[in-house]
Design a protein around this motif. Structure first.
Motif, PDB file in Angstrom:
ATOM      1  N   LEU A  92       0.839  -1.187   0.000  1.00 38.53           N
ATOM      2  CA  LEU A  92       0.000   0.000   0.000  1.00 38.53           C
ATOM      3  C   LEU A  92       0.880   1.245   0.000  1.00 38.53           C
ATOM      4  N   ALA A  93       0.442   2.271  -0.667  1.00 37.06           N
ATOM      5  CA  ALA A  93       1.189   3.532  -0.702  1.00 37.06           C
ATOM      6  C   ALA A  93       0.875   4.361   0.538  1.00 37.06           C
ATOM      7  N   THR A  94       1.853   5.121   0.960  1.00 34.53           N
ATOM      8  CA  THR A  94       1.665   6.071   2.047  1.00 34.53           C
ATOM      9  C   THR A  94       1.523   7.468   1.435  1.00 34.53           C
ATOM     10  N   ALA A  95       1.135   8.409   2.241  1.00 35.18           N
ATOM     11  CA  ALA A  95       1.055   9.792   1.760  1.00 35.18           C
ATOM     12  C   ALA A  95       2.422  10.241   1.262  1.00 35.18           C
ATOM     13  N   ARG A  96       3.475   9.843   1.975  1.00 34.53           N
ATOM     14  CA  ARG A  96       4.835  10.211   1.573  1.00 34.53           C
ATOM     15  C   ARG A  96       5.167   9.653   0.192  1.00 34.53           C
ATOM     16  N   ASP A  97       4.719   8.418  -0.081  1.00 32.89           N
ATOM     17  CA  ASP A  97       4.972   7.823  -1.397  1.00 32.89           C
ATOM     18  C   ASP A  97       4.382   8.673  -2.512  1.00 32.89           C
ATOM     19  N   GLU A  98       3.262   9.318  -2.246  1.00 33.21           N
ATOM     20  CA  GLU A  98       2.621  10.130  -3.273  1.00 33.21           C
ATOM     21  C   GLU A  98       3.181  11.550  -3.327  1.00 33.21           C
ATOM     22  N   LEU A  99       3.784  12.012  -2.239  1.00 34.70           N
ATOM     23  CA  LEU A  99       4.324  13.375  -2.211  1.00 34.70           C
ATOM     24  C   LEU A  99       5.763  13.466  -2.695  1.00 34.70           C
ATOM     25  N   VAL A 100       6.606  12.536  -2.307  1.00 31.13           N
ATOM     26  CA  VAL A 100       8.038  12.595  -2.641  1.00 31.13           C
ATOM     27  C   VAL A 100       8.278  12.682  -4.151  1.00 31.13           C
ATOM     28  N   PRO A 101       7.587  11.894  -4.981  1.00 31.65           N
ATOM     29  CA  PRO A 101       7.856  12.000  -6.421  1.00 31.65           C
ATOM     30  C   PRO A 101       7.569  13.380  -7.010  1.00 31.65           C
ATOM     31  N   LEU A 102       6.720  14.157  -6.369  1.00 28.71           N
ATOM     32  CA  LEU A 102       6.409  15.492  -6.895  1.00 28.71           C
ATOM     33  C   LEU A 102       7.616  16.425  -6.840  1.00 28.71           C
ATOM     34  N   ARG A 103       8.598  16.087  -5.994  1.00 27.85           N
ATOM     35  CA  ARG A 103       9.825  16.888  -5.910  1.00 27.85           C
ATOM     36  C   ARG A 103      10.921  16.362  -6.825  1.00 27.85           C
ATOM     37  N   ASP A 104      10.674  15.230  -7.470  1.00 25.25           N
ATOM     38  CA  ASP A 104      11.656  14.601  -8.355  1.00 25.25           C
ATOM     39  C   ASP A 104      11.775  15.420  -9.641  1.00 25.25           C
ATOM     40  N   ASP A 105      12.994  15.759 -10.028  1.00 25.19           N
ATOM     41  CA  ASP A 105      13.217  16.569 -11.233  1.00 25.19           C
ATOM     42  C   ASP A 105      12.661  15.904 -12.486  1.00 25.19           C
ATOM     43  N   ARG A 106      12.745  14.568 -12.562  1.00 23.27           N
ATOM     44  CA  ARG A 106      12.224  13.874 -13.745  1.00 23.27           C
ATOM     45  C   ARG A 106      10.710  14.071 -13.862  1.00 23.27           C
ATOM     46  N   VAL A 107      10.026  14.107 -12.729  1.00 22.62           N
ATOM     47  CA  VAL A 107       8.575  14.308 -12.722  1.00 22.62           C
ATOM     48  C   VAL A 107       8.247  15.760 -13.046  1.00 22.62           C
ATOM     49  N   ARG A 108       9.061  16.686 -12.539  1.00 21.54           N
ATOM     50  CA  ARG A 108       8.832  18.111 -12.842  1.00 21.54           C
ATOM     51  C   ARG A 108       8.983  18.382 -14.337  1.00 21.54           C
ATOM     52  N   GLU A 109       9.944  17.721 -14.976  1.00 24.90           N
ATOM     53  CA  GLU A 109      10.159  17.904 -16.405  1.00 24.90           C
ATOM     54  C   GLU A 109       9.103  17.196 -17.235  1.00 24.90           C
ATOM     55  N   ASN A 110       8.625  16.046 -16.738  1.00 23.08           N
ATOM     56  CA  ASN A 110       7.652  15.242 -17.478  1.00 23.08           C
ATOM     57  C   ASN A 110       6.678  14.632 -16.484  1.00 23.08           C
ATOM     58  N   PRO A 111       5.516  15.253 -16.278  1.00 22.29           N
ATOM     59  CA  PRO A 111       4.549  14.753 -15.298  1.00 22.29           C
ATOM     60  C   PRO A 111       4.127  13.301 -15.533  1.00 22.29           C
ATOM     61  N   GLY A 112       4.245  12.813 -16.760  1.00 19.48           N
ATOM     62  CA  GLY A 112       3.922  11.425 -17.054  1.00 19.48           C
ATOM     63  C   GLY A 112       4.851  10.447 -16.356  1.00 19.48           C
ATOM     64  N   TYR A 113       6.004  10.936 -15.923  1.00 18.31           N
ATOM     65  CA  TYR A 113       6.989  10.093 -15.238  1.00 18.31           C
ATOM     66  C   TYR A 113       6.583   9.789 -13.799  1.00 18.31           C
ATOM     67  N   LEU A 114       5.555  10.477 -13.307  1.00 18.73           N
ATOM     68  CA  LEU A 114       5.101  10.289 -11.932  1.00 18.73           C
ATOM     69  C   LEU A 114       4.791   8.827 -11.626  1.00 18.73           C
ATOM     70  N   SER A 115       4.084   8.161 -12.517  1.00 17.62           N
ATOM     71  CA  SER A 115       3.718   6.768 -12.237  1.00 17.62           C
ATOM     72  C   SER A 115       4.941   5.860 -12.169  1.00 17.62           C
ATOM     73  N   ILE A 116       5.974   6.166 -12.947  1.00 11.96           N
ATOM     74  CA  ILE A 116       7.208   5.372 -12.907  1.00 11.96           C
ATOM     75  C   ILE A 116       7.849   5.474 -11.529  1.00 11.96           C
ATOM     76  N   VAL A 117       8.018   6.692 -11.039  1.00 17.46           N
ATOM     77  CA  VAL A 117       8.657   6.918  -9.741  1.00 17.46           C
ATOM     78  C   VAL A 117       7.797   6.355  -8.616  1.00 17.46           C
ATOM     79  N   LEU A 118       6.501   6.566  -8.707  1.00 17.01           N
ATOM     80  CA  LEU A 118       5.588   6.090  -7.672  1.00 17.01           C
ATOM     81  C   LEU A 118       5.580   4.566  -7.603  1.00 17.01           C
ATOM     82  N   LEU A 119       5.477   3.903  -8.736  1.00 16.49           N
ATOM     83  CA  LEU A 119       5.482   2.435  -8.737  1.00 16.49           C
ATOM     84  C   LEU A 119       6.813   1.880  -8.238  1.00 16.49           C
ATOM     85  N   ALA A 120       7.903   2.553  -8.563  1.00 17.14           N
ATOM     86  CA  ALA A 120       9.212   2.101  -8.078  1.00 17.14           C
ATOM     87  C   ALA A 120       9.279   2.148  -6.553  1.00 17.14           C
TER      88      ALA A 120
END
Length: 147
Positions: free
Chosen positions: A53-81
């Motif tokens: 199960l994901a935690t709130a932190r799991d959903e928040l931390v990727p939003l600070r990831d530069d790869r996600v900032r450059e390409n929002p579609g990358y969010l699911s990659i980081v989150l699933l990892a």
């Protein structure tokens, strides 16, 4: 910070009733089988895994990831990892592993993530198109013909 040096004892209160033991437990990890499988650099295929199960932190931390900032579609990659804790014999599941999944496997994991985090389970009610009989199927996957 306050330090207590002494305490005054109050009259003993009656012992509270024992709380009933709950039999239901929260399931926090879900086994799955990928439809295609992750192929590692040695050519080995890894299909069985575990997602937690994901935690709130799991959903928040990727939003600070530069790869996600450059390409929002990358969010699911980081989150699933972050939430896939095991995938076959792969030592460490990270974004690079998720990037190399087949599209069908990525879609499967995205759907599984949504099911377990929004609904809390991987089961779905289905009906046989031939006889109309209703039954529950596990969408976490399995070998062909299993549910």
């Amino acid at each position: 910070m306050r330090r207590v040096l002494g305490a005054v004892s109050a009259p003993a209160a009656p012992a509270p009733e024992a709380a009933p033991v709950r039999e239901d437990r929260l399931i926090t990890q879900f086994a799955f089988t990928l439809p295609m499988g992750y192929v590692d650099p040695d050519g080995d295929v890894h299909r069985d895994g575990v997602m937690r199960l994901a935690t709130a932190r799991d959903e928040l931390v990727p939003l600070r990831d530069d790869r996600v900032r450059e390409n929002p579609g990358y969010l699911s990659i980081v989150l699933l990892a972050r939430v896939v804790t095991r995938l076959g014999r792969v030592r460490e599941v990270h974004a690079g592993v998720m990037e190399n999944l087949f599209a069908a496997d990525l879609a499967f994991l995205q759907d599984l993530y949504r099911r377990v985090n929004a609904e809390g389970h991987t089961h779905v009610e289905v009906a046989c198109p031939g006889c109309g009989r209703h039954f529950t199927a596990d969408t976490a996957g399995g070998r062909l013909g299993e549910s």
